[in-house]
Design an enzyme around this catalytic site. Structure first.
Site, PDB file in Angstrom:
ATOM      1  N   CYS A  77      59.750  52.826 -16.458  1.00  0.00           N
ATOM      2  CA  CYS A  77      59.359  53.647 -15.296  1.00  0.00           C
ATOM      3  C   CYS A  77      59.992  53.170 -13.988  1.00  0.00           C
ATOM      4  O   CYS A  77      59.973  53.888 -12.991  1.00  0.00           O
ATOM      5  CB  CYS A  77      57.844  53.676 -15.164  1.00  0.00           C
ATOM      6  N   HIS A 103      57.064  57.058  -8.339  1.00  0.00           N
ATOM      7  CA  HIS A 103      57.097  57.355  -9.772  1.00  0.00           C
ATOM      8  C   HIS A 103      55.863  58.188 -10.129  1.00  0.00           C
ATOM      9  O   HIS A 103      54.771  57.957  -9.610  1.00  0.00           O
ATOM     10  CB  HIS A 103      57.120  56.036 -10.554  1.00  0.00           C
ATOM     11  N   ASN A 148      54.670  62.672 -16.983  1.00  0.00           N
ATOM     12  CA  ASN A 148      55.432  61.455 -16.691  1.00  0.00           C
ATOM     13  C   ASN A 148      56.757  61.527 -17.450  1.00  0.00           C
ATOM     14  O   ASN A 148      56.762  61.555 -18.675  1.00  0.00           O
ATOM     15  CB  ASN A 148      54.613  60.233 -17.135  1.00  0.00           C
TER      16      ASN A 148
END
Ligand code: ACO
Length: 351
Positions: free
Chosen positions: A113, A278, A308
């Site tokens: 990530c 993020h 995500n």
């Protein structure tokens, strides 16, 4: 002084839009639970045969067009992903070939990530060192390979059989993770330009102590052979996650990194015009926003529509913010991320 500037951005998604209600056909979950806990409303999954490098190529083509740069001008590729097409080689070289680039260097980044932020730092360093003149930075993921179901046709609503009771129970075991992720890619074309605008700096960190809070236990050379039928049978090829721990780390480390970076650059946090963090969980980003005392108009979130997408979240959000007119010349953009490793950090950009 010359700084790394963004000449163009582009994005690509998996071919199939899947809403929360469709996931509830596969496992014990609900639109309400997913929205309340994560903010996610829908995500995209690829058609069988589309791989991470393909999403990277599509996003890269869009970014090149946006930048008005030809593919022959690209002289370096940096590709961030945790879901490469193959165990090796990485996606950078595959993209170089599929996009028809010259035989330029192509580098893979695997910081999950935080992959995009690490990729941006390396890209900035390469440009500043004169190792590249026009660089393509890509973040792309196909997470659907982690999904514990086989009835894709049924999920997509084009026939197929619903999962049996036993399959449904199996799929439900992984529901805390599977509902969060989607397949997508984002790309940036970067070049040094004279002036005050561009990438201002980074604060990146790693701490491997708690790596088991978010990792894939098998498909790795810590065991011999590196993947076994038992791994697949017990789901050890699917990420394991201590959601609470990741959540806690994210809401403390991201604001911390932004504050430190602002302090180092002599900038007040209140001067940030736009936070592009993020997109792991909307609740995480709301907590980060609150910790930094930023009003809603200074934050851009789009996890609701994509889930995500790991290394792709920040370039996709930046692209959408640019296209929505929220990134104008002079806008001070702060990026932040935290993910498996743990790796985390922040970056500042004067657009
Ligand atoms: N649908 C319905 N119920 C569910 C689901 C689901 N999809 N998932 C879990 N539940 C249930 C649990 O079984 C539990 O039930 P119980 O109380 O009967 O035991 C209940 O919901 C609460 O579960 P928690 O895990 O405590 O839920 P929490 O509020 O912590 O939210 C979440 C879970 C969304 C995963 C949250 O912890 C989170 O977002 N953590 C951070 C995730 C993250 O950022 N990951 C980064 C991954 S990206 C990368 O680096 C690769």
């Amino acid at each position: 002084m010359a700084r790394t500037c963004i000449l163009g951005t582009g994005i690509a998604t998996g071919e199939h839009l899947v809403k929360n209600e469709q996931l509830a056909k596969m496992m014990d979950t609900s639109d309400e639970w997913i929205r309340e806990r994560s903010g996610v409303e829908q995500r995209y999954y690829v058609e069988t045969g589309t791989a991470t490098s393909d999403l990277g190529v599509r996003a890269a083509k869009a970014a090149l067009e946006d930048a008005g740069v030809t593919k022959d001008e690209i002289d370096y590729v940096v590709f961030a992903t945790m879901t490469p097409d193959y165990y090796f080689p990485g996606c950078g070289g595959l993209l170089q070939h599929k996009l028809g680039l010259r035989t330029i260097p192509s580098l893979d980044i695997r910081q999950q990530c935080t992959g995009f932020l690490y990729g941006l730092q390396v890209s900035d360093a390469l440009l500043q060192a004169g190792q590249a003149r026009t660089l393509l930075l890509v973040g792309a993921e196909v997470h659907s390979g982690f999904m514990p179901w086989t009835s894709w046709d049924y999920l997509f609503g084009r026939g197929g059989e619903p999962p049996s009771a036993a399959e449904r129970a199996w799929i439900t075991r992984f529901r805390d993770r599977t509902v969060l992720f989607g397949d997508a890619g984002g790309a940036l074309v970067l070049r040094l330009q004279e002036g005050d605008r561009g990438v201002l700096g980074f604060k990146l960190y790693s701490d491997g102590e708690s790596f088991r809070d978010l990792y894939v236990p098998s498909v790795g050379f810590a065991q011999r052979p590196y993947v076994t039928p038992e791994d697949l049978g017990s789901g050890r090829h699917i990420p394991e996650m201590n959601g609470r721990s990741v959540f806690k780390m994210a809401v403390t480390r991201m604001p911390e990194a932004i504050r430190e970076l602002c302090k180092e650059k002599g900038i007040s946090v209140s001067e940030i015009d736009l936070l592009v963090a993020h997109q792991a969980n909307l609740r995480i980003n709301e907590a980060v926003q609150k910790a930094l005392g930023l009003p809603d108009e200074k934050v851009f979130n789009n996890i609701q529509r994509y889930g995500n997408t790991t290394a792709a979240t920040i370039p996709i959000a930046l692209h959408e913010a640019r296209k929505a007119g929220r990134v104008k010349p002079g806008t001070l953009v702060a990026f932040a991320g935290l993910g498996s490793g743990f790796h985390w950090g922040a970056a500042l950009l004067r657009a």
